[in-house]
Design a protein around this motif. Structure first.
Motif, PDB file in Angstrom:
ATOM      1  N   VAL A 232       0.807  -1.224   0.000  1.00  0.00           N
ATOM      2  CA  VAL A 232       0.000   0.000   0.000  1.00  0.00           C
ATOM      3  C   VAL A 232       0.839   1.273   0.000  1.00  0.00           C
ATOM      4  N   ALA A 233       2.140   1.171   0.291  1.00  0.00           N
ATOM      5  CA  ALA A 233       2.948   2.377   0.473  1.00  0.00           C
ATOM      6  C   ALA A 233       2.892   3.303  -0.726  1.00  0.00           C
ATOM      7  N   ASP A 234       3.091   2.770  -1.914  1.00  0.00           N
ATOM      8  CA  ASP A 234       3.173   3.618  -3.099  1.00  0.00           C
ATOM      9  C   ASP A 234       1.824   3.763  -3.790  1.00  0.00           C
ATOM     10  N   THR A 235       0.776   3.901  -2.994  1.00  0.00           N
ATOM     11  CA  THR A 235      -0.553   4.204  -3.515  1.00  0.00           C
ATOM     12  C   THR A 235      -1.031   5.491  -2.852  1.00  0.00           C
TER      13      THR A 235
ATOM     14  N   ARG B  92       5.397   6.295   9.262  1.00  0.00           N
ATOM     15  CA  ARG B  92       6.598   6.867   8.638  1.00  0.00           C
ATOM     16  C   ARG B  92       7.172   5.915   7.582  1.00  0.00           C
ATOM     17  N   SER B  93       7.076   4.631   7.846  1.00  0.00           N
ATOM     18  CA  SER B  93       7.578   3.651   6.892  1.00  0.00           C
ATOM     19  C   SER B  93       6.748   3.693   5.608  1.00  0.00           C
ATOM     20  N   ILE B  94       5.434   3.827   5.746  1.00  0.00           N
ATOM     21  CA  ILE B  94       4.565   3.951   4.577  1.00  0.00           C
ATOM     22  C   ILE B  94       4.954   5.182   3.767  1.00  0.00           C
ATOM     23  N   HIS B  95       5.165   6.297   4.457  1.00  0.00           N
ATOM     24  CA  HIS B  95       5.547   7.543   3.776  1.00  0.00           C
ATOM     25  C   HIS B  95       6.891   7.396   3.061  1.00  0.00           C
ATOM     26  N   SER B  96       7.865   6.819   3.729  1.00  0.00           N
ATOM     27  CA  SER B  96       9.216   6.740   3.162  1.00  0.00           C
ATOM     28  C   SER B  96       9.290   5.828   1.951  1.00  0.00           C
ATOM     29  N   ARG B  97       8.350   4.887   1.847  1.00  0.00           N
ATOM     30  CA  ARG B  97       8.365   3.959   0.722  1.00  0.00           C
ATOM     31  C   ARG B  97       7.412   4.396  -0.391  1.00  0.00           C
ATOM     32  N   SER B  98       6.843   5.582  -0.264  1.00  0.00           N
ATOM     33  CA  SER B  98       5.890   6.073  -1.255  1.00  0.00           C
ATOM     34  C   SER B  98       6.556   7.069  -2.204  1.00  0.00           C
TER      35      SER B  98
END
Length: 451
Positions: free
Chosen positions: A160-163, A182-188
């Motif tokens: 889901v990160a890059d969505t 923060r991990s979701i943001h950093s991988r987006s």
């Protein structure tokens, strides 16, 4: 939002020409007729750029420049000087001015100098932001875990990160919800943009709307200047709404509208502002209960929880405790410290109501108070040891004093039975004294899969 430029010049006609040209170029302006008035306005409008004449009665341009650089060193300042005073302008640049223009100047020269100054300021801010991102990314390594429960979390984050989908992270306090956000943001694809966090439970309800959406000057008592809210600060990046379940009911429709229309309206404002923000939210509340009680809107919940992500409590991933112990010891520069078998067994048996945060605090305390490089049972606090005493003689389960979810207990029993029998479902069903199809139903119900 239009960038604000503050003009400071005692020449009325020149001020008006500057204002007209800059407004025509798409900027918002504020003007002052003296250095003293300019510094007062600077604190109110918080401009992106200042244009100041060098020679003015009272406080001159050099004094204005020094005052601005002391309070806001990152704000670019362009000096206006007469043709014969170029030496003074050079001195101003040495004192921190971005550039200077000489009288008389044409419209194109003015606009080009302003555009370059604002671009330079933007690049400087982006550079600082990228550096802070590199610092922040060191924290992502703190999401420690190799248990099946955490592997599922990592898989969801990767998908889901890059969505652009909104994510609602649920879990008890101390499970690491902000680290996952923060991990979701950093991988987006938004990783180069800002990550802005706000704790909805930590701000008084009457101030929360302004904190989220900003306000305009005069919107309420004390609003002496326009203020950008967290949504505006997160433009182009990610806004993390922590403890979103505590959002007051009166504010929930406004958040829903912001999410649906990707527009906000500052308090006291009349024009909506379009923004590009991805929202990741988190809560430790039972949202199903909150919706049934009427304290949280169902439509807002489903808008936030396009992707629901549950973080398991530490007691449901005890396999990660040893990894976490090593990680926290290393973070505090105590890589050589070990936990003996009895101490580790006591820590594994403890229910950890405060989850990973409680474990980290305990490790820090143990490292400070230790007598050597081996932590023993004698070093552990009483509450870690006392919980092991069964409440009644012969009891199979020792429930924590603050209560325990029956579903969590059932899931933990099934997992332990499977682990004890090497994930052989027939043997595990026999161990639990239930039919195999009942075990399979429980595994499907609690999303239990073999490692």
């Amino acid at each position: 939002m239009k960038q604000k430029i503050l003009i400071i010049d005692d020449d009325t006609s020149l001020r008006r020409v500057l204002e007209f040209n800059l407004q025509e170029a798409g900027y918002q302006t504020a003007a002052a007729a003296s250095g003293e008035e300019g510094l007062r306005l600077f604190g109110e409008v918080e401009p992106a750029l200042v244009i100041s004449d060098m020679k003015m009665p009272g406080m001159d341009g050099m004094q204005v420049l020094k005052s601005i650089k002391e309070g806001a060193p990152d704000t670019p300042v362009i000096m206006i000087t007469a043709f014969g005073s170029v030496d003074m302008a050079v001195e101003a640049m040495k004192a921190g001015a971005y550039d200077y223009i000489t009288k008389p100047f044409n419209r194109d020269e003015l606009r080009l100098t302003v555009a370059k100054a604002l671009q330079f300021s933007s690049l400087s801010q982006e550079n600082r932001h990228l550096k802070s991102q590199l610092t922040d990314r060191a924290d992502f390594s703190a999401i420690i875990g190799s248990s099946p429960a955490m592997e599922k979390v990592f898989q969801v984050v990767a998908k889901v990160a890059d969505t652009e989908a909104s994510v609602l992270i649920t879990g008890e306090s101390g499970t690491g919800k902000e680290l996952v956000a923060r991990s979701i943001h950093s991988r987006s694809s938004r990783a180069s943009g800002p990550f802005v966090a706000i704790n909805c439970a930590a701000i008084p309800h009457d101030l929360l709307e302004s904190e989220l959406f900003g306000h305009v000057k005069g919107a309420f008592t004390g609003a002496v200047r326009d203020k950008s809210g967290r949504f505006a600060l997160a433009d182009g990046g990610t806004l993390f709404l922590d403890e979103v379940g505590e959002l007051p009911p009166a504010l929930q429709p406004k958040l829903l509208r912001a999410l649906q229309e990707r527009m906000i309206e500052p308090v006291g404002g009349t024009k909506p502002v379009k923004l590009d923000v991805r929202v990741v939210a988190a809560t430790n509340l039972d949202m199903e209960k909150a919706m049934s009680d009427g304290t949280f809107r169902e439509d807002l919940y489903y808008r936030l929880a396009v992707i629901p992500l549950h973080l398991p409590p530490l007691r449901q991933r005890r396999d990660d405790i040893a990894l976490l112990l090593r990680h926290f010891c290393g973070r505090h520069g105590a890589e050589k410290v070990q936990f003996d078998t009895a101490a580790l067994a006591a820590l594994l048996a403890y229910p950890w109501p405060g989850n990973v945060r409680e474990l980290e605090n305990l490790v820090e305390r143990l490292l400070i108070m230790r007598n050597g490089d081996t932590i023993t049972v004698a070093d552990l606090p009483e509450k870690i040891l006392n919980h092991e005493r069964p409440a009644t003689a012969g009891s199979v389960v020792n429930l924590p004093p603050d209560g325990y979810s029956l579903e969590e207990l059932e899931r933990e029993v099934v997992v332990q039975a499977l682990e004890r029998n090497s994930w052989n479902q027939t043997a595990a069903a026999r161990f639990l004294r239930i039919p195999r199809h009942t075990l399979l139903y429980r595994m499907e119900k609690y999303a239990i899969t073999p490692p």
